[in-house]
Design an enzyme around this catalytic site. Structure first.
Site, PDB file in Angstrom:
ATOM      1  N   ASP A 262     -12.310 -18.076   6.656  1.00 58.25           N
ATOM      2  CA  ASP A 262     -10.965 -17.595   6.353  1.00 58.25           C
ATOM      3  C   ASP A 262     -10.225 -17.511   7.691  1.00 58.25           C
ATOM      4  O   ASP A 262     -10.395 -16.552   8.443  1.00 58.25           O
ATOM      5  CB  ASP A 262     -11.068 -16.232   5.661  1.00 58.25           C
ATOM      6  CG  ASP A 262      -9.705 -15.593   5.423  1.00 58.25           C
ATOM      7  OD1 ASP A 262      -8.708 -16.087   5.978  1.00 58.25           O
ATOM      8  OD2 ASP A 262      -9.651 -14.586   4.690  1.00 58.25           O
TER       9      ASP A 262
ATOM     10  N   TYR B 281       0.827  -1.213   0.000  1.00 60.43           N
ATOM     11  CA  TYR B 281       0.000   0.000   0.000  1.00 60.43           C
ATOM     12  C   TYR B 281       0.863   1.266   0.000  1.00 60.43           C
ATOM     13  O   TYR B 281       0.680   2.148   0.827  1.00 60.43           O
ATOM     14  CB  TYR B 281      -0.966  -0.009   1.184  1.00 60.43           C
ATOM     15  CG  TYR B 281      -2.021  -1.077   1.044  1.00 60.43           C
ATOM     16  CD1 TYR B 281      -3.223  -0.809   0.404  1.00 60.43           C
ATOM     17  CD2 TYR B 281      -1.780  -2.369   1.506  1.00 60.43           C
ATOM     18  CE1 TYR B 281      -4.166  -1.797   0.226  1.00 60.43           C
ATOM     19  CE2 TYR B 281      -2.728  -3.373   1.334  1.00 60.43           C
ATOM     20  CZ  TYR B 281      -3.912  -3.074   0.691  1.00 60.43           C
ATOM     21  OH  TYR B 281      -4.834  -4.054   0.515  1.00 60.43           O
TER      22      TYR B 281
ATOM     23  N   LYS C 125      -0.383 -17.453   6.620  1.00 67.62           N
ATOM     24  CA  LYS C 125       0.396 -16.723   7.629  1.00 67.62           C
ATOM     25  C   LYS C 125       1.224 -17.632   8.541  1.00 67.62           C
ATOM     26  O   LYS C 125       2.326 -18.008   8.188  1.00 67.62           O
ATOM     27  CB  LYS C 125      -0.537 -15.826   8.435  1.00 67.62           C
ATOM     28  CG  LYS C 125      -1.084 -14.658   7.608  1.00 67.62           C
ATOM     29  CD  LYS C 125      -1.783 -13.662   8.479  1.00 67.62           C
ATOM     30  CE  LYS C 125      -2.413 -12.525   7.719  1.00 67.62           C
ATOM     31  NZ  LYS C 125      -1.496 -11.462   7.344  1.00 67.62           N
TER      32      LYS C 125
ATOM     33  N   TYR D  98     -11.744  -8.591   5.871  1.00 61.14           N
ATOM     34  CA  TYR D  98     -10.600  -8.489   4.956  1.00 61.14           C
ATOM     35  C   TYR D  98     -10.203  -9.901   4.545  1.00 61.14           C
ATOM     36  O   TYR D  98     -10.018 -10.769   5.400  1.00 61.14           O
ATOM     37  CB  TYR D  98      -9.411  -7.789   5.626  1.00 61.14           C
ATOM     38  CG  TYR D  98      -8.206  -7.761   4.716  1.00 61.14           C
ATOM     39  CD1 TYR D  98      -8.047  -6.774   3.743  1.00 61.14           C
ATOM     40  CD2 TYR D  98      -7.243  -8.767   4.787  1.00 61.14           C
ATOM     41  CE1 TYR D  98      -6.970  -6.786   2.876  1.00 61.14           C
ATOM     42  CE2 TYR D  98      -6.161  -8.778   3.921  1.00 61.14           C
ATOM     43  CZ  TYR D  98      -6.030  -7.784   2.972  1.00 61.14           C
ATOM     44  OH  TYR D  98      -4.966  -7.794   2.098  1.00 61.14           O
TER      45      TYR D  98
END
Ligand code: PMP
Length: 437
Positions: free
Chosen positions: A255, A22, A284, A154
Site C-alpha cells: 500500500d 472522524y 493521494k 493503516y
C-alpha cells in the site's frame, strides 16, 4: 453565483449539516474556513489568531506535493474540462486514462503491468484484496482468503482496509466480531536504519508459514506506517516479506498510497528495498492532491490467474472509474514531478526538517524526533487528547497549518516548500510541541 456566506454563517451550517473526518454530528469543532489556496499557502476567510495566511505543513494529508493552484495542473484540468469531464468507463475508453495507466506502468517496479483506476485510496485497497482473493479462487484454492499484516498499519476506512488497520485502533473495537478476522504480526521494529532483528523476522516468517494454506496475501505499507502512527521501518523487512511470500505461495501487496510519488526519497518506497509486490495501491499524490483518484496495479501473474476463473473478470467497476479529469491531472502531475530533480528537493526538505525539528527533542514531554524524506515527526510521550486543539492553534499563531494527531506532531510539506517556509513549519511544530508537552 449565490451570495458568499459570512464565515460565521458558514460555520453554523457546517456544524449542523456537514460530517468531517472522524467527527461527531452535529459538529463540535471549529474548522478554519479556507477561502483559497495557492503555492504552499492556505488563505483563510478571516484572520484566526491574527493570521490570514497559513503555510501548509500537511500537503492536505500527503497529497498536494506541488502545492495548490499550480498553473500546469490547472491547465491540465481546464483543457480536459473543455473536452469532457466524465464518461462511463464500461465499454468506453479515452486518452487521459490510457496515457495515465501506461505512465504508471512505466514508473512503477517491474513486473507490475495492469492498472485498475479506482476512485479513492480505500477503494484501491478493497480492489487489491479482491484481486488477491479472486486470484486464489480462480486457481481452485478458495481457502486462501485471509490477509496477514503487521500491527501499527493503516489502509483506509472501508471494510477490508479496516480489517488490516492496527487492531488496537478504535475501528477494531467498534466493529469487533463484524470485520473479517485477519492475522497480525507484531509491529515492525522501529527505524529506517534499524539493524536486522532475526527474532522478529523469524516471527513473521513463522506466521506466514503456519497460515499459508489460508493466506491470500500479506499487505503492508512499505517503509512508513502512516496514519497508524507515523513509524518508519527497515526496507530489509520488505525483502524478508517477499521471500516468505514466495516460499509459501502467498501474494504480496504494498500500500503505497501515502509513500508513493517521492515522499520518502524514492519514487516508490518499495525501491528502498529493490523489491516488487504482486499488487500495489497508489492514491493521494497521484493527482497532486487535485482530484479523487487512486490506482491498483498488479502483475500479469495475478491478472492471468483471475482470467482463468469461473468468472474471468475482475468483479469491480465504480461509476467514476478512470475519470478523465482526474486522469488528465494525474498524468500532468507525474510529468511535472519527473520534470525536475525531485530527489534533490526531497533531500533539501529532509535536511531542513532534521535541522529544524532536532531542538524539539529537548522539550519536556517529547519522546523522539524522526525524519525520513519529506516527513517529519515529533513523538510525545503522552497522547495529546484535548491539548491537540491548543497545539494546532499554537501552529496557527506561527502562521502554519498542522493537524496534531494522537501523540504526535508531524509535517509532510509540499515539495515546493522553500527554505524560509520550511523553517517556519519547523518553528510551528516546535511551538505546538511546547504547548502539548
Ligand atoms: N492507505 C494508506 C497507507 C493511507 O495513508 C490512506 C489514507 N490516509 C489510505 C490507504 C486510504 O486512502 P483514502 O483516504 O483516499 O481512502
Amino acid at each position: 453565483m449565490p451570495e458568499p456566506l459570512t464565515p460565521d454563517a458558514l460555520l453554523a451550517l457546517d456544524r449542523q449539516h456537514v460530517w468531517h473526518p472522524y467527527a461527531p454530528m452535529p459538529g463540535r469543532a471549529d474548522p478554519l474556513v479556507v477561502e483559497s489556496a495557492a503555492g504552499v499557502r492556505l488563505r483563510l476567510a478571516e484572520p484566526v489568531e491574527g493570521v490570514r495566511e497559513l503555510v501548509d505543513g500537511m500537503s492536505s494529508w500527503w497529497s498536494a506535493i506541488h502545492g495548490y493552484n499550480h498553473p500546469v495542473l490547472n491547465d491540465a484540468a481546464r483543457g480536459q474540462l473543455d473536452r469532457m469531464s466524465h464518461v462511463m468507463f464500461g465499454g468506453l475508453t479515452h486518452e487521459p486514462a490510457v496515457r495515465l495507466a501506461t505512465r504508471l506502468v512505466e514508473i512503477t517496479p517491474e513486473p507490475l503491468r495492469h492498472v485498475f483506476l479506482a476512485d479513492s485510496g480505500s477503494v484501491s485497497v478493497e480492489v487489491a484484496v479482491k484481486m488477491c482473493l479472486q486470484y486464489w479462487r480462480s486457481l481452485g484454492r478458495p481457502a486462501k482468503q485471509r490477509l496477514l499484516t503487521w500491527r501499527g498499519g493503516y489502509h483506509g476506512d472501508t471494510w477490508q482496509p479496516m480489517a488490516v488497520c492496527d487492531p488496537d485502533g478504535g475501528m477494531h473495537r467498534l466493529w469487533s466480531g463484524v470485520l473479517p478476522e485477519q492475522i497480525f504480526a507484531d509491529a515492525p521494529p522501529p527505524g529506517f536504519d534499524a539493524e536486522p532483528d532475526p527474532a522478529y523476522e523469524a516471527h513473521v516468517r513463522e506466521l506466514v508459514a503456519r497460515h499459508a494454506d489460508e493466506l491470500a496475501a500479506v499487505i503492508v505499507e512499505p517503509v512508513v506506517q502512516g496514519a497508524g502512527g507515523m513509524r518508519f521501518h527497515s526496507p530489509a523487512l520488505l525483502r524478508m516479506l517477499r521471500e516468505a511470500c514466495d516460499e509459501h505461495d502467498v501474494l504480496l501487496v504494498f500500500d503505497e498510497i501515502a509513500t508513493g510519488f517521492g515522499r520518502t526519497g524514492a519514487l516508490f518506497a518499495a525501491e528502498h528495498a529493490g523489491v516488487s509486490p504482486d499488487v500495489m495501491c497508489l492514491g493521494k499524490a497521484l493527482t497532486g492532491g487535485y482530484l479523487t483518484m487512486a490506482a491498483t496495479l498488479c502483475t500479469p501473474r495475478v491478472a492471468d490467474g483471475i482470467s482463468r476463473g469461473e468468472l474471468p473478470v475482475l468483479a469491480h467497476g465504480p461509476t467514476f472509474m478512470g475519470n478523465p479529469l482526474a486522469s488528465a491531472v494525474a498524468g500532468a502531475s507525474i510529468d511535472l514531478l519527473l520534470s525536475y530533480d525531485w530527489r534533490q528537493e526531497i533531500k533539501r526538505i529532509e535536511t531542513g526538517l532534521r535541522d529544524g525539528l532536532a531542538p524539539a527533542a529537548e522539550l519536556p514531554g517529547v519522546r523522539e524526533v524522526r525524519v525520513l524524506g519529506a516527513i517529519g515527526v515529533v513523538q510525545l510521550d503522552h497522547p495529546l487528547d484535548d491539548a491537540g486543539m491548543a497545539a494546532a492553534r499554537a501552529a496557527v499563531r506561527e502562521g502554519v497549518w498542522l493537524r496534531p494527531f494522537r501523540d504526535m506532531l508531524y509535517t509532510m510539506p509540499p515539495y515546493i516548500t522553500g527554505d524560509d517556509d520550511l523553517a517556519r513549519i519547523c518553528a510551528a511544530v516546535r511551538a505546538a510541541a511546547a504547548t502539548a508537552g
